[in-house]
Design a protein around this motif. Sequence first.
Motif, short mmCIF file in Angstrom:
data_model
loop_
_atom_site.label_atom_id
_atom_site.label_comp_id
_atom_site.label_asym_id
_atom_site.label_seq_id
_atom_site.Cartn_x
_atom_site.Cartn_y
_atom_site.Cartn_z
N LYS A 1 70.79 71.18 -18.46
CA LYS A 1 71.72 72.05 -17.71
C LYS A 1 73.09 72.06 -18.38
CE LYS A 1 69.44 71.43 -13.30
NZ LYS A 1 69.32 70.51 -12.20
N GLU B 1 75.61 75.46 -19.68
CA GLU B 1 76.90 75.86 -19.07
C GLU B 1 77.57 76.91 -19.94
OE1 GLU B 1 79.42 72.51 -18.19
OE2 GLU B 1 77.79 71.70 -16.96
N MET C 1 67.65 75.07 -13.48
CA MET C 1 68.28 76.30 -13.94
C MET C 1 67.30 77.00 -14.90
SD MET C 1 71.88 76.70 -15.99
CE MET C 1 72.91 75.81 -14.85
N ASP D 1 69.57 67.21 -16.30
CA ASP D 1 71.03 67.40 -16.38
C ASP D 1 71.46 67.62 -17.82
OD1 ASP D 1 71.21 67.18 -13.71
OD2 ASP D 1 71.85 65.08 -13.67
N ALA E 1 66.01 74.84 -18.00
CA ALA E 1 66.54 73.47 -18.09
C ALA E 1 65.82 72.60 -17.06
CB ALA E 1 68.04 73.45 -17.82
N GLU F 1 69.18 84.65 -13.93
CA GLU F 1 68.36 83.60 -13.30
C GLU F 1 67.19 84.20 -12.52
OE1 GLU F 1 69.90 80.03 -11.77
OE2 GLU F 1 71.87 80.31 -12.69
#
Length: 372
Positions: free
Chosen positions: A194, A198, A1, A191, A188, A204
């Motif tokens: 990421k 959120e 991301m 995980d 990011a 993006e």
Amino acid sequence: MKGTLKVEGKNPEATIRGLFTKWLKESRLSAILTPAYSDAGTATVALFSNPEKLDEAAPLLPAMGVNSASIVAEIARESSPNAKVGLFLRPCELRAVVELMKLKQVLPDSLVLIGVDCPGTYKSAGFRTIRGKDADFDNKHAREQSGYAGNVNFRMGCQMCEFPKPLVFDLNVGFIGMDPDKELWVEAATDKGKALLEGVELAEQDEPEKRKKALEGLSASRKAKTAKRIEDLDKLMLGPEKLVEYFADCLNCHNCMKVCPVCYCRECFFDSDTFQRDIGEHVRVSLRKGATRMPSETLLFHLTRMNHMMASCVQCGICEDSCPVTIGLATLFKKVSQNAQKEFDYVSGRNLDEPLPLTTFREAEFPKVGEE
Ligand code: SF4
Ligand code: SF4
Ligand code: SF4
């Protein structure tokens, strides 16, 4: 991301503080370690857990008195299942954290590595005068990018730094090659990273070409200047007696060792009984030579430290900043560590999965210094 984050009110630092506030309020992080201003206006580092206190956080503060990996080594020796601490650190600090993780001095479980671009920092001593009363100083530093490569007031380690963008991170926040009054680059890589993004509104996209070029240009300019500095040092250092001369002013205070973020031994050889000589032993050594320089073993200290540090040194130069007699440690350690790491095709802090050079064995290694 990855993508761009809109900056509000031409204030990138406040925009980053907004992210910190969100992460703490939503309990995504229990605390965040980041540069901050002390009440006296000096550059420091603080661990924030209360979002109400975040006004004191200064994530873009361009001054450094300590490599924060040393702080991480103090607080993250053990993992704590209930804590999740964000480390908002500069590239050389994150590289040192990665080395400490490999050296098993820092446990990664409770940590989220959040990197930030760093084009160079001033020494924390004297920074109050440079900043004056300019409340927008940090944002200006992020905005006025043309002077980064030639800034001779940056710490010596920074003047030779070729990694303005973090190499290992869960999340990175970038401003080099961007217009930080309008937008920041956010990326990011894991995980953990990421999860922090959120609910954060990102446009993006791929990393802008302009940003990539700015990062590459800064790195190339620094490499060229460093090569010249090392060439000059090589001319100065012909022969072992020149090394003695280089350290002639050394007070043997060991500050350079105490501040080094990757100085990893729990029990230091130099604090061991080997160096606790009584007066009789000192006199015996003196009788043998006729006279001995006191404090003794200065060169042994430096050669041992170089030997210990060369594989993991992240070339931050904080050792030189802490030296009361300003011995040129940044250039020396840059040269020694760069050469050693090149031999092993290793870059300190480049990759968590890359084993430490001295923990691996290859049969065909260094035939030129051993038996073929
Ligand atoms: S050595 Fe590099 S990463 Fe570290 S403070 Fe200086 S410019 Fe920033
Ligand atoms: S030896 Fe000096 S330059 Fe290398 S990591 Fe330690 S403090 Fe930084
Ligand atoms: S900080 Fe400077 S004076 Fe102190 S031991 Fe290191 S090189 Fe010597």
